[in-house]
Motif scaffolding. Structure first.
Motif, short mmCIF file in Angstrom:
data_model
loop_
_atom_site.label_atom_id
_atom_site.label_comp_id
_atom_site.label_asym_id
_atom_site.label_seq_id
_atom_site.Cartn_x
_atom_site.Cartn_y
_atom_site.Cartn_z
N ASN A 25 -2.03 -3.68 3.25
CA ASN A 25 -3.11 -2.67 2.34
C ASN A 25 -4.20 -2.09 3.14
O ASN A 25 -4.57 -1.00 3.12
N PRO A 41 5.44 -8.32 -4.10
CA PRO A 41 4.13 -7.82 -4.09
C PRO A 41 3.08 -8.32 -4.84
O PRO A 41 2.09 -7.32 -4.57
N LEU A 76 4.12 -1.59 4.94
CA LEU A 76 3.93 -1.89 3.32
C LEU A 76 4.55 -1.44 2.21
O LEU A 76 4.36 -2.39 1.53
N GLN A 83 5.22 -4.30 -0.78
CA GLN A 83 5.21 -3.77 -1.86
C GLN A 83 6.08 -4.31 -2.94
O GLN A 83 6.12 -4.52 -4.05
N THR A 84 7.45 -3.51 -2.51
CA THR A 84 8.68 -4.08 -3.16
C THR A 84 8.92 -5.44 -3.18
O THR A 84 9.92 -5.45 -4.54
N THR A 125 0.76 -8.69 1.63
CA THR A 125 0.68 -7.38 0.97
C THR A 125 -0.30 -6.94 1.22
O THR A 125 -0.69 -5.58 1.38
N SER A 126 -1.53 -7.93 0.81
CA SER A 126 -2.76 -6.92 0.83
C SER A 126 -3.42 -6.96 2.30
O SER A 126 -4.16 -5.93 2.35
#
Length: 321
Positions: free
Chosen positions: A60, A51, A43, A47-48, A56-57
């Motif tokens: 998360n 994003p 994650l 995100q890095t 990413t979602s």
């Protein structure tokens, strides 16, 4: 790494963890803990580098689900204070158990070095404990009260002074982790050798039994607590040296936070050690021997259970239910 390659490389792992979360697949505590950490690392990576991506979602949501399962599934039924000490800290102790084992191993290696040094060098005890302390203790032994050194001052004054001293040692252990854990290692060397010299000195003067039933009334919580506090320093040092897939600063922040939580958990034991030294140890020579050892074994049982056994039980409760 391109996003497509990132997904292809980790897809099977994510699907596997989905099955674990939904209880469709069973895993051992070790495997589940490792998967959880890997999901969190993925994650942070997503995100890095991606994003605004859907992956990413997805990660998360997956991370939140795993966090809820592992850490919060029963929190609403528990008092926040009880949750911290009987759920959160044991889970962290389970996650970082290798550092706790390392701390024990290093302490006892230094302890045995201290024993050998004392038995092979007559002046070693004076170098470590100081001439004044050695001379006073020899005088106490000759007078038939080996533990007389613990009778100085008032109960309350001793309690406050000892707690302040021990808590400063623990804080030094924790903060010294900032120096890659080397500072923590130094404090362990000093304290382990001092304990060894202390015990070897009493052995040489035929007062080992008196010292065991006296010193360890408070020393069980005190020394065990120091070893756990040293582990927190190693956790911080490792978070700097071995960030894994996390950015070094993110790894450092996580290491400091987790180590601090474990450090906080040692405070009740440090308080208990100070109370016992101030109010109980001074009476060890007049107390029934069985009572002295009952206190010692109770102390060892409670703190040993909390840091070495309870973490496995809590891990199973959250991860294999």
């Amino acid at each position: 790494m391109r996003e497509v390659a990132f997904i292809k490389q980790n897809k099977e792992k994510w699907l596997e963890f989905e099955q674990v979360i939904s209880n469709k697949k069973k895993k051992s505590p070790d495997d589940i803990a490792n998967l959880h950490i890997k999901i969190m690392n993925d994650l942070v990576y997503a995100q890095t580098y991606y994003p605004k991506s859907k992956v990413t979602s997805y990660l998360n949501k997956l991370a939140k689900s795993s966090f809820d399962k592992v850490y919060h599934s029963k929190r609403r039924d528990r008092n926040v204070f009880l949750y911290f000490f009987f759920d959160k800290v044991p889970l962290l102790a389970y996650q970082y158990r290798k550092y706790i084992y390392l701390s024990f191993a290093f302490f006892f290696i230094c302890f045995f070095i201290g024993l050998l040094s004392t038995f092979n060098d007559e002046s070693f005890a004076r170098q470590i404990l100081g001439n004044e302390y050695v001379d006073q203790t020899i005088e106490n032994i000759e007078n038939g009260d080996a533990m007389a050194v613990y009778k100085g001052g008032t109960n309350w004054g001793t309690f406050i002074g000892i707690y302040n001293h021990n808590q400063r040692i623990g804080l030094n252990m924790f903060l010294s982790g900032l120096f890659l854990g080397l500072g923590t290692g130094y404090y362990i060397v000093v304290n382990a050798i001092m304990v060894a010299v202390f015990q070897a000195f009493f052995y040489q003067y035929n007062s080992l039994f008196d010292s065991l039933k006296g010193i360890w009334i408070h020393g069980t919580y005190e020394i065990f607590g120091i070893i756990i506090e040293a582990a927190t320093g190693y956790i911080i040092g490792a978070s700097i040296l071995f960030p894994g897939t996390l950015k070094r600063f993110d790894s450092f922040k996580k290491g400091v936070r987790d180590a601090f939580y474990i450090f906080i958990s040692t405070i009740p034991f440090t308080l208990a050690a100070a109370f016992l030294e101030g109010y109980v140890t001074r009476y060890s020579n007049t107390m029934p021997t069985i009572l002295c050892f009952a206190i010692i074994f109770f102390s060892l049982g409670t703190i040993g259970y909390y840091y070495l056994i309870l973490p496995f039980k809590v891990a199973r409760k959250y991860q294999l239910r």
